[in-house]
Design a protein around this motif. Sequence first.
Motif, mmCIF file in Angstrom:
data_model
loop_
_atom_site.group_PDB
_atom_site.id
_atom_site.type_symbol
_atom_site.label_atom_id
_atom_site.label_comp_id
_atom_site.label_asym_id
_atom_site.label_seq_id
_atom_site.Cartn_x
_atom_site.Cartn_y
_atom_site.Cartn_z
ATOM 1 N N ALA A 286 -6.195 -1.394 -0.362
ATOM 2 C CA ALA A 286 -5.332 -1.506 0.823
ATOM 3 C C ALA A 286 -4.678 -0.181 1.195
ATOM 4 C CB ALA A 286 -4.254 -2.563 0.576
ATOM 5 N N SER A 287 -4.687 0.770 0.286
ATOM 6 C CA SER A 287 -4.001 2.037 0.532
ATOM 7 C C SER A 287 -4.918 3.043 1.205
ATOM 8 C CB SER A 287 -3.479 2.617 -0.786
ATOM 9 O OG SER A 287 -2.503 1.775 -1.355
ATOM 10 N N PRO A 288 -4.364 3.864 2.085
ATOM 11 C CA PRO A 288 -5.184 4.914 2.705
ATOM 12 C C PRO A 288 -5.574 5.968 1.675
ATOM 13 C CG PRO A 288 -2.877 5.177 3.286
ATOM 14 C CD PRO A 288 -2.978 3.875 2.560
ATOM 15 N N PRO A 289 -6.620 6.725 1.948
ATOM 16 C CA PRO A 289 -7.011 7.783 0.999
ATOM 17 C C PRO A 289 -5.873 8.771 0.806
ATOM 18 C CG PRO A 289 -8.709 7.440 2.667
ATOM 19 C CD PRO A 289 -7.517 6.655 3.114
ATOM 20 N N PRO A 290 -5.730 9.297 -0.408
ATOM 21 C CA PRO A 290 -4.655 10.266 -0.645
ATOM 22 C C PRO A 290 -4.915 11.576 0.089
ATOM 23 C CG PRO A 290 -6.093 10.138 -2.555
ATOM 24 C CD PRO A 290 -6.525 9.049 -1.625
ATOM 25 N N VAL A 291 -3.844 12.247 0.433
ATOM 26 C CA VAL A 291 -3.929 13.589 1.007
ATOM 27 C C VAL A 291 -3.974 14.582 -0.150
ATOM 28 C CG1 VAL A 291 -2.779 15.313 2.425
ATOM 29 C CG2 VAL A 291 -2.645 12.892 3.057
ATOM 30 N N SER B 4 0.851 -1.195 0.000
ATOM 31 C CA SER B 4 0.000 0.000 0.000
ATOM 32 C C SER B 4 0.880 1.236 0.000
ATOM 33 C CB SER B 4 -0.931 -0.006 1.216
ATOM 34 O OG SER B 4 -0.159 0.038 2.403
ATOM 35 N N ALA B 5 0.329 2.331 -0.526
ATOM 36 C CA ALA B 5 1.086 3.571 -0.611
ATOM 37 C C ALA B 5 0.240 4.715 -0.073
ATOM 38 C CB ALA B 5 1.501 3.846 -2.045
#
Length: 407
Positions: free
Chosen positions: A76-81, A45-46
């Motif tokens: 799997a990745s957190p929401p982008p900032v 994840s990124a």
Amino acid sequence: MILLIGLAALLVAIGFALEICYILLLTVAALFYHEPKTISSRPKSARFVILVPAHNESLTLPTLLGPLKALKASPASPPPVLIVIADNCTDNTAEIARAAGIIVYERHDLSAKGKGYALEWAIQKLEADFPDYNAIAIIDADTLPDTNFLNEAENALNRGAQVIQGRYDVLNPFENQRTTMQYVAFALSNHLRPLGRMTLQLSDWLRGNGMVISREVLEKLPWQAYGLVEDMEYTSKLVQNNYKVTYAPKAIVYGQAPATAEQATSQRLRWEGGRGQQARRDVPPLLKQALAKRNFILLDRAMDLLIPPFTLLIMLTSLVASFNVLAALLLKTKILKRAAAISLASLAGLVAYVVGGLLIARVPARTFLLLLDAPFYLLWKARVYLRLLSKRAPTEWVRTARNPIKE
């Protein structure tokens, strides 16, 4: 005297022929491009930070914010900032972004104007504000990203890419003659040639929009590029430090092409004037390192900077061919006949590059019909180049005027 004229004509003809052979090589290589294999193991994840440099973008920003907020990487990745860099703004750009729930970095520094300075300042702030981020994506404020942009960028990171350039396409390709010609140029330079470079395992170059850079790279090679073409400047630094730019053709952003003569002239003066300045700075050290290290990536970067913008290449090759053919007919020397033959072959190569390249890029069929307007576009571009020759090109970053985005 005639021998000297003939020798000079032959050398110039060979120089242009080599450049055209090079772009034809990339065109043929693009035919053999294959999509990278999907990662079979579980991808990492990124945490992405998306930066939107914005200087007085109240006309275009409202249309971008919805698609921007919809961008997602893998589940799997957190929401982008999401961060809008309101850089030296005198309108309500910052207020528009905040009202949409977007983080705003507001900067006021008239001693350091331009996108390059704004990016450096914002990236430095990320270290304290978001210490867990993995990569930044940079998307211009007059742009609409494809819904899969971030997911495709993450796939490229998982395949080992550290710097990624997505496909930079035109949002309004058939609005008028100018936007169509920019669409053609983008299809050839922003898509076809990068496909060829990926096939040959070379490096693409950053285009300022739709690019992704890993945190690891930014820590080792901080963003310090401030010129008229800050993306080209940083690309040269990357390849000189053994980093490659990976082209991700499915990570697409659609940028607004200038529709009016005033807008297009402003953009071209900055792009092509800046490109010339950057070539003068970068080509000598790139060639020196390429020869010392026998490094084809460095050589390719130098070649790309040496090759004129496509419309200028057409005009110069046509002028050289006309001179050589006329001189060969009048003076009838063998050396001038050879120069004329090489120049005519170069023109044929340019036709093959345009037609073949657009077919490989799979542009709509109507594009070929609209190429009939190319001579009128070339006349307008000739005026732009005359302005550059008269040294009236901008010496600092100048924002191109915008129109509201039409979705």
